[in-house]
Write a protein that holds these residues in place. Structure first.
Motif, PDB file in Angstrom:
ATOM      1  N   THR A   1      -7.959 -72.005-136.151  1.00 36.93           N
ATOM      2  CA  THR A   1      -9.365 -72.039-134.962  1.00 36.93           C
ATOM      3  C   THR A   1      -9.337 -73.553-134.804  1.00 36.93           C
ATOM      4  O   THR A   1     -10.274 -73.731-134.414  1.00 36.93           O
ATOM      5  N   ASN A   2      -8.745 -74.426-134.784  1.00 40.19           N
ATOM      6  CA  ASN A   2      -9.164 -75.050-134.575  1.00 40.19           C
ATOM      7  C   ASN A   2      -8.211 -76.313-133.599  1.00 40.19           C
ATOM      8  O   ASN A   2      -7.245 -76.266-132.833  1.00 40.19           O
ATOM      9  N   ARG A   3      -8.724 -77.213-132.867  1.00 41.01           N
ATOM     10  CA  ARG A   3      -7.915 -77.749-131.641  1.00 41.01           C
ATOM     11  C   ARG A   3      -8.083 -79.551-131.552  1.00 41.01           C
ATOM     12  O   ARG A   3      -8.826 -79.991-131.648  1.00 41.01           O
ATOM     13  N   TYR A   4      -6.779 -80.252-131.075  1.00 37.14           N
ATOM     14  CA  TYR A   4      -6.613 -80.824-131.492  1.00 37.14           C
ATOM     15  C   TYR A   4      -5.529 -81.588-130.259  1.00 37.14           C
ATOM     16  O   TYR A   4      -4.836 -81.658-129.191  1.00 37.14           O
ATOM     17  N   GLY A   5      -6.425 -82.844-129.738  1.00 38.85           N
ATOM     18  CA  GLY A   5      -6.568 -83.309-128.378  1.00 38.85           C
ATOM     19  C   GLY A   5      -5.395 -84.918-128.545  1.00 38.85           C
ATOM     20  O   GLY A   5      -4.646 -85.490-129.497  1.00 38.85           O
ATOM     21  N   LEU A   6      -4.561 -83.704-126.879  1.00 33.86           N
ATOM     22  CA  LEU A   6      -3.644 -85.012-127.156  1.00 33.86           C
ATOM     23  C   LEU A   6      -3.350 -85.781-124.852  1.00 33.86           C
ATOM     24  O   LEU A   6      -4.585 -85.309-125.010  1.00 33.86           O
ATOM     25  N   SER A   7      -2.494 -86.091-124.261  1.00 35.06           N
ATOM     26  CA  SER A   7      -2.902 -86.319-123.543  1.00 35.06           C
ATOM     27  C   SER A   7      -3.176 -85.745-122.514  1.00 35.06           C
ATOM     28  O   SER A   7      -2.317 -84.263-121.901  1.00 35.06           O
ATOM     29  N   PRO A   8      -3.961 -85.306-121.467  1.00 37.47           N
ATOM     30  CA  PRO A   8      -3.961 -84.760-120.738  1.00 37.47           C
ATOM     31  C   PRO A   8      -2.945 -84.268-119.561  1.00 37.47           C
ATOM     32  O   PRO A   8      -2.720 -83.200-118.650  1.00 37.47           O
ATOM     33  N   GLU A   9      -2.436 -85.362-119.324  1.00 38.44           N
ATOM     34  CA  GLU A   9      -1.248 -85.357-118.756  1.00 38.44           C
ATOM     35  C   GLU A   9      -0.114 -84.925-119.487  1.00 38.44           C
ATOM     36  O   GLU A   9       1.368 -83.612-118.388  1.00 38.44           O
ATOM     37  N   LEU A  10      -0.166 -84.015-120.429  1.00 37.52           N
ATOM     38  CA  LEU A  10       1.074 -83.089-120.657  1.00 37.52           C
ATOM     39  C   LEU A  10       0.096 -81.238-120.598  1.00 37.52           C
ATOM     40  O   LEU A  10       0.562 -80.530-120.639  1.00 37.52           O
ATOM     41  N   HIS A  11      -0.535 -81.084-119.628  1.00 33.36           N
ATOM     42  CA  HIS A  11      -1.119 -79.973-119.777  1.00 33.36           C
ATOM     43  C   HIS A  11      -0.219 -79.160-118.743  1.00 33.36           C
ATOM     44  O   HIS A  11       0.609 -79.131-117.804  1.00 33.36           O
ATOM     45  N   GLY A  12      -0.843 -77.766-119.073  1.00 29.65           N
ATOM     46  CA  GLY A  12       0.453 -76.923-118.988  1.00 29.65           C
ATOM     47  C   GLY A  12       2.053 -77.110-119.748  1.00 29.65           C
ATOM     48  O   GLY A  12       2.937 -76.287-119.718  1.00 29.65           O
ATOM     49  N   GLU A  13       1.857 -78.073-121.083  1.00 35.53           N
ATOM     50  CA  GLU A  13       3.403 -78.680-121.416  1.00 35.53           C
ATOM     51  C   GLU A  13       3.686 -77.753-122.422  1.00 35.53           C
ATOM     52  O   GLU A  13       2.425 -77.194-122.980  1.00 35.53           O
ATOM     53  N   ILE A  14       4.910 -77.136-123.234  1.00 35.93           N
ATOM     54  CA  ILE A  14       4.965 -76.327-124.315  1.00 35.93           C
ATOM     55  C   ILE A  14       5.685 -77.821-125.156  1.00 35.93           C
ATOM     56  O   ILE A  14       6.727 -78.713-125.216  1.00 35.93           O
ATOM     57  N   ILE A  15       4.428 -77.299-126.668  1.00 33.35           N
ATOM     58  CA  ILE A  15       5.006 -79.117-127.200  1.00 33.35           C
ATOM     59  C   ILE A  15       5.392 -78.278-128.703  1.00 33.35           C
ATOM     60  O   ILE A  15       5.228 -76.745-129.222  1.00 33.35           O
ATOM     61  N   GLN A  16       5.727 -79.149-129.158  1.00 36.06           N
ATOM     62  CA  GLN A  16       6.367 -78.410-131.087  1.00 36.06           C
ATOM     63  C   GLN A  16       5.173 -79.066-131.573  1.00 36.06           C
ATOM     64  O   GLN A  16       4.676 -80.391-131.937  1.00 36.06           O
ATOM     65  N   ALA A  17       4.470 -78.407-132.830  1.00 27.65           N
ATOM     66  CA  ALA A  17       3.641 -78.740-133.812  1.00 27.65           C
ATOM     67  C   ALA A  17       4.348 -78.868-134.894  1.00 27.65           C
ATOM     68  O   ALA A  17       4.803 -77.802-135.032  1.00 27.65           O
ATOM     69  N   LYS A  18       4.611 -79.693-135.880  1.00 21.75           N
ATOM     70  CA  LYS A  18       5.288 -80.022-137.196  1.00 21.75           C
ATOM     71  C   LYS A  18       4.158 -79.736-137.974  1.00 21.75           C
ATOM     72  O   LYS A  18       3.551 -81.604-138.502  1.00 21.75           O
ATOM     73  N   ILE A  19       3.824 -78.876-138.718  1.00 22.18           N
ATOM     74  CA  ILE A  19       2.879 -78.474-139.205  1.00 22.18           C
ATOM     75  C   ILE A  19       2.832 -79.133-141.267  1.00 22.18           C
ATOM     76  O   ILE A  19       3.746 -77.957-141.665  1.00 22.18           O
ATOM     77  N   PHE A  20       2.731 -79.675-141.338  1.00 20.85           N
ATOM     78  CA  PHE A  20       2.212 -79.971-142.902  1.00 20.85           C
ATOM     79  C   PHE A  20       1.157 -79.526-143.696  1.00 20.85           C
ATOM     80  O   PHE A  20       0.387 -79.023-142.798  1.00 20.85           O
ATOM     81  N   CYS A  21       0.807 -79.905-144.909  1.00 18.79           N
ATOM     82  CA  CYS A  21       0.054 -79.186-145.073  1.00 18.79           C
ATOM     83  C   CYS A  21      -1.769 -80.370-145.506  1.00 18.79           C
ATOM     84  O   CYS A  21      -2.592 -79.902-145.748  1.00 18.79           O
ATOM     85  N   ASP A  22      -1.597 -81.437-145.175  1.00 19.39           N
ATOM     86  CA  ASP A  22      -2.360 -81.803-144.955  1.00 19.39           C
ATOM     87  C   ASP A  22      -2.128 -82.769-143.821  1.00 19.39           C
ATOM     88  O   ASP A  22      -3.031 -84.149-143.245  1.00 19.39           O
ATOM     89  N   LYS A  23      -1.062 -82.974-143.169  1.00 17.36           N
ATOM     90  CA  LYS A  23      -1.262 -82.949-141.535  1.00 17.36           C
ATOM     91  C   LYS A  23      -0.424 -82.824-140.727  1.00 17.36           C
ATOM     92  O   LYS A  23       0.457 -81.408-140.800  1.00 17.36           O
ATOM     93  N   ILE A  24      -0.809 -82.706-139.179  1.00 21.06           N
ATOM     94  CA  ILE A  24       0.048 -82.178-138.495  1.00 21.06           C
ATOM     95  C   ILE A  24       1.466 -83.048-137.042  1.00 21.06           C
ATOM     96  O   ILE A  24       0.560 -83.984-136.753  1.00 21.06           O
TER      97      ILE A  24
END
Length: 501
Positions: free
Chosen positions: A332-355
């Motif tokens: 339910t949470n949102r993480y800010g990235l560069s707006p220049e990437l809008h529409g791009e598919i990115i990969q999130a590497k999700i750990f227990c304490d960080k992403i």
């Protein structure tokens, strides 16, 4: 021993065609005693396995305890490093002076391994709580964060019923990343891996409950289990009593290690403190065996499986699409990235304490993992490049107040081209990996009374890019020395020389 088809043929000739045993021996070419055995046989139940006791292997008798110990110890190491019958034969010859044949060892090892795989050990019944077997479960508790707010968290407990020892690690969630990270930490702390662990049907481990004890395991849990080579058992639905030891330990840990309500500023630091509590608690007497829990644990610890050479890196990947405003949503949470990437598919590497976020195989951002609801996490450095195209919007962005205070004040005082140039320099410092010193650079320039962009850039280059002076030129030893004495009298003719003196 003959094949079952041959035995059936002997029985047919004897019972149906009324052939004598001598006739059957001539027809089949088998020994008369073999024919007699199967012709008169009435009990066709499967033959029992031969006993593995020394009396069945007279030439191997005194070596049986040594072989048993080697095979039992093999349970703790990876399969590729276990004894084969051939290796046992070689070791017995070289180390114990064995002079018998290889075939006796081969037969004994085969039968012994079969019995071991059935969970049967010669001379004793299966234990109610075997050595090295564990149970695992989560328990809920409350704590105060560093702001004094009350939060909910979860304690992962791995207990060992034989010794009654248990280890606890706490996490902000009971998701799969927290479960596996906690198990890995406990394995590494105790220096081994339980042979089997019993759980309830937690969704982080079980993807689907089938009939009886059949389970479809979650991919991440299955991969973790294969990496550490332990077996997992799961309780029947709504039957937590089947892992009663850890159920009791969860409550015991909550009443003792987590009372009074703790203040947790860092889960990592608090978990380090829990190791000490677990070891201290093991000094008390076992409730039934009247010896210390620690002494029983030392006996049990010897039965743990060996740790793998390479630790398991606990994380999962998730592909995400970046929104128009540069956000990627996880749970339910949102993480800010560069707006220049809008529409791009990115990969999130999700750990227990960080992403960690990756685009085109390069990491573009890293955030702490949020366990709140509908939170928005932003990193102002992600937006400066886009802000260079719209410098006038700086004060109206949601991330502006998270920028360093000196830069907030400086941007408010600049307009037009000066602001654009300042943002361009700020973007350059961020791209160089120096975002943490941007405030120091600006403050240094202001202390020297120069606040224009060129002066700030000069301060940045002097401190960071031009910090290292050039090395002196190394000359060769045989460079010739020049003795040049020019005649300047020719210039006197051009300038009037001595006449103008």
């Amino acid at each position: 021993m003959i094949k079952m088809a041959q035995a059936g043929y002997i029985k047919h000739l004897y019972e149906t065609e009324n052939k004598s045993k001598s006739e059957i021996a001539r027809i089949t070419g088998l020994n008369y005693r073999t024919v007699s055995k199967y012709a008169e046989k009435s009990d066709w139940n499967a033959e029992k396995l031969p006993n593995v006791e020394p009396s069945a292997y007279p030439s191997l008798g005194k070596y049986i305890p040594t072989i048993n110990k080697w095979l039992e110890d093999d349970r703790k190491v990876p399969r590729k490093q276990r004894h084969t019958a051939k290796r046992i034969f070689i070791r017995l010859c070289e180390e114990e002076g064995y002079t018998g044949c290889y075939s006796s060892i081969k037969r004994y090892v085969k039968k012994k391994k079969y019995l071991m795989n059935q969970g049967v050990s010669a001379g004793c019944l299966p234990l109610a709580h075997p050595l090295g077997y564990g149970q695992g479960d989560f328990g809920e508790f409350i704590y105060y964060d560093d702001n004094g707010d009350q939060k909910k968290a979860y304690s992962l407990t791995i207990s060992f019923p034989y010794s009654n020892k248990a280890y606890i690690q706490v996490f902000p969630s009971q998701n799969q990343e927290c479960l596996l990270t906690g198990m890995r930490r406990i394995f590494e702390h105790i220096g081994g891996v339980p042979v089997r662990i019993r759980f309830d049907n937690m969704t982080t481990a079980v993807a689907q409950v089938l009939e009886g004890h059949e389970r479809v395991l979650a991919d991440g849990f299955m991969r973790f289990m294969l990496h550490y080579r332990f077996e997992a058992d799961f309780c029947n639905p709504a039957s937590g009593n089947e892992k009663g030891n850890v159920e009791n330990k969860v409550g015991y840990g909550r009443r003792n290690a987590l009372v009074p309500v703790p203040t947790i500023k860092s889960f990592d630091e608090f978990n380090e403190q829990l190791w000490d509590w677990c070891e201290k608690d093991a000094q008390r007497e076992h409730y039934q065996k009247k010896v210390s829990i620690q002494s029983l644990w030392e006996e049990e610890q010897a039965e743990l499986l060996a740790l793998p050479e390479v630790p398991y890196d606990v994380f999962r990947y998730e592909a995400l699409k970046v929104s128009k405003t540069g956000f990627a949503a996880i749970e339910t949470n949102r993480y800010g990235l560069s707006p220049e990437l809008h529409g791009e598919i990115i990969q999130a590497k999700i750990f227990c304490d960080k992403i960690e976020f990756y685009h085109d195989h390069s990491m573009i951002a890293s955030y702490r993992r949020s366990y709140g609801k509908n939170e928005e996490l932003m990193d102002w450095t992600q937006y400066v490049r886009t802000l260079c195209r719209k410098p006038g919007a700086a004060e109206y962005t949601r991330f502006f107040e998270s920028m360093p205070d000196p830069w907030q004040l400086y941007l408010k005082e600049t307009k037009g081209k000066d602001r654009r140039d300042a943002l361009s320099l700020l973007s350059e410092m961020i791209d160089d990996g120096n975002a943490d010193i941007t405030a120091d650079i600006l403050t240094l320039s202001q202390e020297n009374g120069r606040t224009d962009t060129d002066s700030i850039r000069q301060a940045y280059y002097a401190l960071v890019k031009d910090r290292k002076p050039p090395e002196p030129l190394a000359l060769l030893s045989d460079v010739p020395k020049l003795h040049y004495s020019p005649d300047l009298s020719a210039y006197d003719d051009l300038t009037g020389g001595a006449e103008n003196d």
